[in-house]
Design a protein around this motif. Structure first.
Motif, short mmCIF file in Angstrom:
data_model
loop_
_atom_site.label_atom_id
_atom_site.label_comp_id
_atom_site.label_asym_id
_atom_site.label_seq_id
_atom_site.Cartn_x
_atom_site.Cartn_y
_atom_site.Cartn_z
N GLY A 338 0.80 -1.21 0.00
CA GLY A 338 0.00 0.00 0.00
C GLY A 338 0.84 1.26 0.00
O GLY A 338 0.30 2.37 -0.05
N LYS A 339 2.14 1.13 0.05
CA LYS A 339 3.00 2.32 0.06
C LYS A 339 3.09 2.95 -1.33
O LYS A 339 2.97 2.26 -2.34
CB LYS A 339 4.40 1.95 0.57
CG LYS A 339 4.43 1.53 2.03
CD LYS A 339 5.85 1.19 2.48
CE LYS A 339 5.86 0.79 3.96
NZ LYS A 339 7.23 0.46 4.43
N THR A 340 3.35 4.24 -1.34
CA THR A 340 3.47 4.96 -2.61
C THR A 340 4.74 5.81 -2.61
O THR A 340 5.31 6.11 -1.56
CB THR A 340 2.27 5.90 -2.84
OG1 THR A 340 2.21 6.86 -1.78
CG2 THR A 340 0.97 5.13 -2.92
N ARG A 341 5.17 6.16 -3.81
CA ARG A 341 6.28 7.11 -3.96
C ARG A 341 5.99 7.98 -5.17
O ARG A 341 5.33 7.55 -6.12
CB ARG A 341 7.63 6.40 -4.10
CG ARG A 341 7.80 5.62 -5.39
CD ARG A 341 9.15 4.95 -5.49
NE ARG A 341 9.28 4.20 -6.74
CZ ARG A 341 9.74 4.72 -7.88
NH1 ARG A 341 10.14 5.99 -7.92
NH2 ARG A 341 9.81 3.99 -8.98
N ASN A 342 6.49 9.21 -5.12
CA ASN A 342 6.31 10.14 -6.22
C ASN A 342 7.44 10.01 -7.23
O ASN A 342 8.61 10.24 -6.88
CB ASN A 342 6.24 11.58 -5.71
CG ASN A 342 5.03 11.84 -4.84
OD1 ASN A 342 3.98 11.24 -5.06
ND2 ASN A 342 5.17 12.71 -3.86
#
Length: 769
Positions: A338-342
């Motif tokens: 569920g983690k995100t990065r830009n």
């Protein structure tokens, strides 16, 4: 010291010359036609309006490429509204009449019994065989096969399909307003998604089993907008919080066969209105685990398009434009954790022009191409989606205007740009191709002018038509590999227009409010101008920040020139705040639509009047439609010292009343006090000069109430103005009637003359019983 003296002397001479020009203009007698002269002017304009429609012009050739991809035909316009068909073989560099037009007309007439004009053949479909000695045509709803050696004409069936539309963009722009439909079957064909009472279900097709994946969805807050991962192991979608778009209303007053007005409504989001929001979630099909993606809800635009990592479907990429248009992100989500990065996180102090954001994903190499104005001009960047590192592809003080296509195999981008070539209009469009590494940029259109291109389906050849507003178009066939001209197809001329008495528009350039930037515009003067008279100036304005608007391709005659024939000098200008120049040039509009570039426009007209001594800038009018309607009224409210008369059609007179997507882009979000401060309605009491408001009662683009509210405010402020509401009309300048009333208005208020009287004829009395 000597140099300083020379500079001072030059300055004195310039000041003296400027004073002399002003005095010379003041000495000219204002053009004020009497009724007979006014009638002649109207007649002359009407004759020219009719004549120009019969003069040959080929502004844009539309080739219809054939199956061999080496030949095509096109329609060549002729004088007197006639035309003929031309056939071109690119390999042989050959151009000829497609056939004997008279014999084709005779053959079709014999086959159908209908009359055919050889110089106005109406062939809705036309295909050549490989040897180009036989054609298959459609006329009306019938198909025929014609042998071009004998002109024998036989009926045939519709067995041919369109081969290639060269005018269709290779890669159509994706709108972020487009909704993503819910996925059905999984890519492996073994499962099928469906939604029930707001929850997510998957049907295993072989076992005929249904599995419920979510349990907290409701009809009021459902799950939806799901996409399958390419490996069919994961579903990515959203928990949705719907918001109904509010409606605006209008009344159709004059529907035939009715005795009551018809109330109509349509959904219409206005600035500040709430939008449906989307909270991203993922479902693992093996474990049935639901994972909330650690990212903000998407509360602007709909559910975005997904781009999956080709080497690992655990990851997907989506785009997010923040409401207010000051932040744009490309986000990668890990659907296991569920983690995100830009990957990209662009922020702007003013605005990011959402409609000009270009993204093209290259999953095989974990790359993407992205456009940004972060260095002050719109340019292209190659981005590594694994590391987020950005590499400039194009750079310089010029603007990438359109991306035509991306050649993944050759790692090339084909694009259109303006402002590269020194010494020419910075708005002229040219075509280029360049490597992903920013090297080997090739100019495919080096000739001076504004270029329109179309390609063969295999991209081996292209047609290039280039022109200027007062320079007739030239159309050439070029070879893509080396950009060399194979054949000149058409070479236009201005002679027909000049012989008809048309005065071609002229280009004029002066400095902007900063004293440095060039402002470009055009000038249309009467063809029968008395050099000893001074003529009022009318500006045609559209200052919408979404584009630039002064015409660049050949425009020998227009409504502006038609109005000029009545005794005006008519101009059009692109001031600061419009697009297609630097970011700083564009930023002038930010939270500042009332500015409308007026400071630049007024300076431009003052400079123009020094060169064109017949321009009387003590009598300046202005007209426009939509955003131009807002601008033209604004001219009288905010710059009455310069503008004296305005015609405003379908204006968005208060940006809070107009459409959300357009106004929040330029005026920002949330809706602040600057919206009210810049409203024409709020400032109605400032009106000076003469104003004509035009509105269509059925306008679905800008609500008619915008103009009615302005009228209400003007009445309450005890202001005089003219008002024309056109029954049944949509978003328009008033049509033929409105345009005539616009001319009459300027004649009365700038020429101080009277237009022809149209109500003097007494209708014949009916003798019916």
């Amino acid at each position: 010291m000597k140099t300083i003296s020379i500079v001072k002397s030059c300055a004195i001479l310039i000041c003296t010359a400027s004073a002399f020009i002003v005095q010379a203009q003041q000495a000219l007698e204002p053009y004020k036609p009497n009724p007979a002269e006014m009638s002649i002017a109207y007649q002359r304009a009407g004759v020219l309006d009719s004549l120009v429609r019969r003069i040959e012009v080929n502004n844009n050739i539309s080739p219809v490429w054939q199956a061999d991809q080496k030949s095509f035909w096109y329609k060549k316009n002729l004088a007197e509204k006639k035309w003929k068909y031309m056939y071109v073989n690119a390999t042989e560099g050959m151009r000829k009449n497609a056939f004997d037009h008279q014999r084709i007309a005779e053959a079709l007439q014999k086959a159908t019994g209908n009359n055919y004009d050889a110089e106005q053949l109406k062939l809705t479909k036309l295909f050549f065989n490989g040897a180009a000695d036989e054609i298959t045509v459609k006329t009306g709803d019938q198909w025929f096969r014609i042998d071009l050696r004998t002109y024998q004409c036989l009926k045939t069936a519709d067995t041919l399909k369109d081969i290639y539309n060269s005018n269709k963009p290779l890669q159509a722009a994706h709108s972020r307003w487009e909704s993503i439909p819910d996925a059905g079957k999984s890519p492996d064909g073994k499962k099928e998604l469906y939604l029930k009472e707001g929850n997510v279900f998957v049907k295993k097709l072989a076992e005929r089993e249904d599995e419920q994946l979510s349990f907290d969805g409701t009809t009021a807050k459902p799950y939806g907008a799901f996409s399958w991962s390419p490996d069919s192991k994961t579903l990515f979608g959203y928990r949705i919080s719907p918001e109904k778009i509010k409606e605006v209303y209008y009344v159709l007053s004059s529907v035939p066969g009715t005795t009551r007005g018809q109330l109509k409504s349509n959904e219409y989001a206005q600035p500040g209105d709430a939008f449906t929001s989307y909270a991203p979630v993922a479902f693992d099909l093996a474990t049935k685990k639901q994972t909330k993606v650690d990212a903000e809800e998407i509360d602007f635009f709909g559910a975005p398009e997904l781009h999956w990592r080709q080497d690992n479907n655990q990851y997907c990429i989506y785009e997010k434009v923040d409401r207010g248009h000051q932040r744009f992100r490309v986000i990668e989500a890990d659907l296991k954790s569920g983690k995100t990065r830009n990957i990209i996180d662009e922020r702007a102090a003013t605005f990011i022009y959402e409609n000009r954001i270009y993204t093209h994903y290259l999953p095989a190499t974990n790359e993407m191409i992205w456009s940004s104005e972060k260095d002050g001009y719109r340019h292209l960047y190659l981005v590594n989606t694994l590391t987020g590192k950005q590499y400039p592809i194009t750079k310089g003080n010029w603007v990438v205007r359109e991306i035509d296509s991306v050649d993944i195999a050759k790692r090339e981008i084909w694009f259109r740009a303006s402002g590269i070539n020194a010494g020419e209009d910075p708005y002229f469009m040219h075509a280029y191709r360049i490597g992903f590494d920013g090297k080997k940029q090739i100019d495919m259109t080096p000739e001076k002018g504004n270029h329109i291109l179309s390609f063969s389906s295999d991209r081996e050849y292209y047609l290039d038509t280039y022109s200027q507003v007062n320079v007739a178009p030239v159309s050439v066939l070029k070879r893509t590999a080396d950009t060399k001209i194979i054949l000149e197809l058409e070479h236009g001329t201005t002679s027909g227009f000049l012989a008809a008495g048309v005065k071609l528009p002229e280009v004029f350039v002066s400095k902007a409010r900063d004293g440095k930037t060039d402002i470009w515009g055009i000038v249309c003067r009467p063809s029968k101008m008395d050099e000893h008279k001074a003529y009022p100036v009318i500006e045609y304005i559209y200052a919408g920040p979404q584009d630039s608007f002064v015409p660049k391709k050949f425009l020998p005659y227009s409504e502006m020139q038609s109005m000029a024939e009545l005794g005006f000098i008519v101009v059009q200008i692109d001031g600061m705040g419009t697009a297609n120049r630097s970011k700083a040039f564009h930023d002038v509009c930010w939270k500042n639509l009332a500015d409308a570039g007026f400071a630049d426009r007024i300076l431009w007209m003052k400079a123009m009047a020094k060169q064109y001594q017949n321009a009387d800038i003590s009598r300046v009018g202005i007209y426009g439609t939509s955003a131009g309607g807002q601008n033209s009224t604004g001219a009288l409210l905010f710059h009455p010292e310069f503008y004296k008369a305005a015609v405003s059609a379908c204006g968005c007179h208060d940006n809070r009343i107009d459409k959300q997507w357009w106004n929040e882009q330029w005026m920002g979000y949330p809706v602040g006090p600057h919206y009210e401060e810049q409203s024409n309605i709020t400032n109605a009491a400032k009106l000076q000069g003469n104003l004509l408001l035009i509105v269509g009662e059925a306008d679905e683009n800008v609500p008619p109430e915008s103009t009615f509210r302005l009228a209400d405010a003007l009445i309450k402020a005890n202001k005089d103005f003219d008002f024309l509401c056109v029954p049944g009309m949509g978003h328009s300048d008033g049509g033929v009637y409105g345009r005539r009333r616009k001319r009459d208005f300027f004649i009365r208020n700038l020429l101080y003359a009277e237009p022809p009287q149209r109500n003097t004829a007494i209708p014949a009395r009916s003798t019916g019983r």
